[in-house]
Scaffold this active site. Structure first.
Site, PDB file in Angstrom:
ATOM      1  N   ASP A   1      -3.596   1.958  -2.633  1.00 53.20           N
ATOM      2  CA  ASP A   1      -2.910   3.152  -3.139  1.00 53.20           C
ATOM      3  C   ASP A   1      -3.904   4.302  -3.130  1.00 53.20           C
ATOM      4  OD1 ASP A   1      -0.948   1.286  -3.531  1.00 53.20           O
ATOM      5  OD2 ASP A   1      -1.057   1.291  -5.716  1.00 53.20           O
TER       6      ASP A   1
ATOM      7  N   SER B   1      -2.506  -3.763  -2.927  1.00 50.96           N
ATOM      8  CA  SER B   1      -1.963  -2.465  -2.542  1.00 50.96           C
ATOM      9  C   SER B   1      -3.074  -1.432  -2.400  1.00 50.96           C
ATOM     10  CB  SER B   1      -0.954  -2.011  -3.603  1.00 50.96           C
ATOM     11  OG  SER B   1      -0.096  -1.026  -3.103  1.00 50.96           O
TER      12      SER B   1
ATOM     13  N   SER C   1       0.851  -1.199   0.000  1.00 49.12           N
ATOM     14  CA  SER C   1       0.000   0.000   0.000  1.00 49.12           C
ATOM     15  C   SER C   1       0.876   1.234   0.000  1.00 49.12           C
ATOM     16  CB  SER C   1      -0.906   0.095   1.240  1.00 49.12           C
ATOM     17  OG  SER C   1      -1.957  -0.842   1.171  1.00 49.12           O
TER      18      SER C   1
END
Lengths: 381, 381, 381, 381
Positions: free
Chosen positions: A302, A300, A262
């Protein structure tokens, strides 16, 4: 005894005390596009303060606390009564950033942006409300009513994440200790236990100054970087990750190997921008990640948030508000600044971070500076 | 003594113990469109369980605890290992529903939907993770990693919301006590201290059964209703709020009068639907609110989540998943069912709720049944 | 001869020539919430002009042309050089509204909103660009570069939609003939061949005036209404569609029966609102549809656009723009106005429309006024 | 005579006839990540066909036609009766892609993706409907009802864009001439008059093959590249644009200089993915642009669409549909493939394009291959 008392005071690593210790990407001779501000940090945007609570503790059973909280206050404590315009974007939403539904709807960020580990979102959420209440006044609507923005990345490789070690006092320390000036990078605050491209990751920052319509504006970025597989890493366009192959965290990359990453990106600016323009700014963080080789893998989170400190009218409800904005046709310089600052802030996080041994004896190596310089040279840098 | 111990056990009001006590809208002769399921409740969708923790406590200083937690588990405790497809929509995002970024991205709801008061989101968030960890297995990805869905509405008129009275044990009680069967409505669970159209609000539920392509499917709805000004209220199309003018909460409606509302809607179905179709279902809740007169005022966090229990393949990563879905051209019956069930669930919340005196001596009257029946008659019902 | 010449001139039905002929919902004694403006039309918002090109022609082969174009110009022809802030929302996106991606991104509506039939979007799109070029100046960016907003609903039941009868000259006529003043409703412009709740539909309009912070603002709405099944119709809360059962268009409602509907809603206001606030306004149209019984069925393209004429600074790129906005805490009155005006505009479309026989001999009856009044009386209105 | 007849036949440049003439990036020794398919083209995804209509014509008055149409058919002509799942994303929405509202809502792409110049969207839209009707059957819903997907970028620097030179027969030619096999790149089809990083741009394509859960899947990309300023250009991480400074299109970059760009990206795959997963795929195109240095400037319409040919069940409404999907935890390989193929397809467009003189005598140089190779060498490639 499993639980030793965590000493709070020494754990609040302020930017000032840490600055000067950790080198930054430019110190290694890496060049980036654009013109940074004086600190090359998010705090180049006047009024923005940053505080870190860093929790490092070895537990008796082999467990380890390697986590923390980072607070970004758009106007320092004044933020509570004087919101800022904001916008956000999720490139890959495998993560949490609370408060975004109201941010979307209102166009306003009404308090700090808090960043911590995945399982401490709840503690930080409630502690941020409690801290806000202790400031003694309701928010600008006249109600005691808060929808804090709390973001996270997962540090369970190095940190005993299920021990819930972040406590309200750590949240208070990050908020109360937030300052302008240099910002500590690497293994600090929410970034303490993070891993990025299978090197030690954490907090990074950078800034850019651009001219628009005859005025100078600053874009500042802070990241909590915790994503990516080694081979994806590009630094200033150089495929560094294909050369620096040792000490990978995932020796046998498996399908879920990328599942724990992340990156949270906070973009601050003093340029006058409306909420829909700040959402555009937030979206540009994706292009900074692209430059560094990210594929925004499934695991992830993001998530990016952007705000502008330029608007002085927010927080009132008794008259029409007056705003200024950069015309859309002039906004691209700010887009470029955002992409550049995100690109550099991530590399700064990698360069500042240090080797760390944490939970279950897991060890993560920092990006080796000498080897990096060597690879950069091979590619004509 | 300011803090009396809250007795948890008696506060867990299960649907069964409560059913039969509170009348429902149909008991008053109000008719709605469509065909409800046997319980006319979200639990008509097989596998769905609902638990309430209800906190009612008078504090020594005149403060009052009138709050709680409601848990909706798509497959009971099996949800943790077998996610469901889900989607969400914010009609007006002045509220919080955590976990939605990942819901959007993954198309999956990986745990319960928790509903509480605005300032207890943090406690419920962390306690839900802790509860999940105590179940003894990581989630389906193999990681101990949770992004819980926690929603809220604001009960600060009747509840000492800044006292943070919801504790982890209340969260556990709602989760552990969740059952199928009848669902308690009105002043229970997260809905305990809520206000709706300036009458006492709270939890309501309803369901619809429809035929699609020769099969029978159920749509079940649960709401935590806490929104609206009196004059806006329509029941089955009758402008009830223009007639029942007494005991308004906001005697002099001011601009901020609507600032404290919100409604959370949970839609469950056993119809096979993909994530983008469930987002469509969630969006239809807006039309149910429209029927009841809502204008989705600025202060209202009108946030809706929908899920389907039909998919058995989720939660595996070792093979291709196999899904079934209703063709788009056949989905409208489910849209209609959603609108109808939301319309009725809100009225059920109003009908089931009872007068309440709470924090600072604030008193909120329930919708008076006899007067309501009188108004309905005037309008030919 | 299949193609008779369509006489353009008499087909441009302006609001003025038509007004007075068609009754409106209030003329039948139906009451709605809120205070309408002087014309109870979108043109109550100063500067807004509306033009209709109405195409009615019988073809030699039994085919029939029953279609047209409606143009809404936020500032009349000045719109081209002085954009307005705008926002949009799709309740159910089974339709087209071009130009929305740029509307989202820029926050600006840079030309008229055009409404036509589904298969004439292309002609109207290109003709709108050509018309814009003939105005003789590039747009505010200095480029000849247009991304027109063209919306549609499907009139293939009454109109030979695959004959592509809308020609550039009809587009020009709608644009050039746009005026302020009363707006023709019913079987005119883009609404000529439309069907709504299985009655004859078409164009409808309404407005509301509200006070915010001591100033008076107008919200005006124009709809092209072409959606819904008979039994869903509610008028002012009365389940009219359950009583007026004759002359249904879909005698045996089948799953795809609702597949051809849609409604386009245009909301204009002179209240100073930023783009993200106008998106909120657009979203409220859903609640107006909800009041009238819509379920936003799968086949319905329910797409809404809102704009504000208040901002005078747009269209320049040589200096910072200056904007005013209503504080979020004061915006709810405008939300209510939008819901109310949408509710009434749809009923106005139904009331103004007249019986029509069209393509393949298809006949659609208008909402019978006397029978409607009768039903309303049964329900105490 | 201003209008010379455009000869259609020789202008339909099919992939096969053109292939072999233009070199590709790999032919120059540039290396990219990942494993391309046999053609390194979107047509490596079985069933996908591509057709170009290329319009090159000098007008008597010094004007020039340099434009065209490119058609991408997910299943060739079968697409009309057998839709594919799809999703889309706008990185910067200064452009048009019609049909996306329904794509969002339905999750399905029900026809070809058409790409042309900004002012020919209308012609292509209507001609695509007309072409569809001529196929002789209504679409899968049983209605003659089409919402085509038509995208554009702006070629007004080289093309007489306001002359509207794209005619229905050019649209038909692109659709009827679409084939599998090699895809022509550079100055062809919709890409004929495009400019990218101030070099001649146009159409480019690439593909990647990845293994997921033991099966091999292909991701194919086609771009119409028309964006960017020279100094931003990175090729395989090398800052090429900082070295190749000659023949810039905007000799004095002004604020609006970037105002005319855009890139359309079409991503095809045979991997079984649901609509929400395809939206994720579409979003990854942003990261490919990031690798090449894009900042997604204000004037750039960076709009991406992704579809999967794997689902065989779509287009029926008489039974439940059955779908397969890659589990989210296994999807990252497809994300990486998308990023890589987008990165390469853009460079392929630049490498294949040739110098062009067009409207008003404007001349745009192609990326000089020898100079490029020289710069790459300086950077160790």
């Amino acid at each position: 005894m499993r639980w030793r008392t965590v000493l709070i005071a020494p754990l609040l690593v302020t930017g000032i005390s840490f600055a000067g210790e950790a080198p930054r990407a430019r110190d290694l001779g890496i060049s980036f596009d654009g013109n940074p501000g004086p600190l090359n940090a998010i705090t180049d945007v006047a009024g923005v303060t940053v505080g870190h609570s860093t929790l490092i503790e070895d537990l008796a059973d082999g467990g380890a606390v390697r986590t923390g909280v980072t607070a970004v206050l758009p106007r320092g404590k004044e933020t509570l009564m004087r919101p800022v315009f904001g916008g956000w974007f999720a490139l890959n939403g495998n993560g949490e950033m609370t408060g975004t539904t109201w941010l979307d709807e209102s166009g306003q960020l009404e308090g700090p942006v808090m960043i911590t580990n995945t399982h401490s979102v709840g503690t930080v959420h409630q502690a941020t409300i409690a801290w806000r209440i202790r400031q003694g006044e309701p928010d600008a609507t006249g109600y005691w009513w808060a929808l804090p923005v709390v973001a996270e990345t997962w540090d369970g490789h190095l940190n005993d994440i299920n021990g819930f070690h972040v406590k309200p006092e750590h949240v208070d320390a990050a908020l109360d200790g937030a300052t302008s000036g240099p910002v500590a990078e690497g293994n600090v605050g929410g970034g303490t236990g993070m891993v990025c491209y299978e090197f030690k990751g954490g907090i990074g920052t950078a800034s850019r100054v651009v001219d628009v319509l005859g005025s100078s504006y600053t874009v500042g970025v802070l990241v909590q970087a915790n994503y990516g597989l080694r081979e994806q890493l590009r630094i200033a366009g150089v495929p560094v990750g294909k050369h620096l192959r040792e000490h990978r965290v995932y020796s046998e990359p498996d399908p879920g190997a990328d599942g724990t990453g992340s990156i949270i990106v906070v973009v601050a600016t003093d340029a006058p921008l409306l909420p829909h323009q700040l959402e555009r700014i937030a979206r540009r963080a994706a292009l900074g990640l692209g430059r560094n080789g990210s594929i925004a893998s499934n695991g992830s989170g993001d998530i990016f948030v952007a705000f502008s400190t330029a608007d002085d009218s927010l927080g009132r409800a008794d008259q029409l508000l007056v705003h200024r904005s950069i015309p859309n046709d002039e906004i691209s310089a700010l887009f470029g600044a955002t992409v550049e600052a995100v690109e550099e802030a991530i590399i700064n996080a990698l360069v500042a971070a240090r080797d760390m041994t944490g939970d279950q004896g897991h060890n993560v190596k920092a990006l080796p500076h000498d080897a990096l310089i060597e690879v950069m040279k091979q590619y004509g840098r």
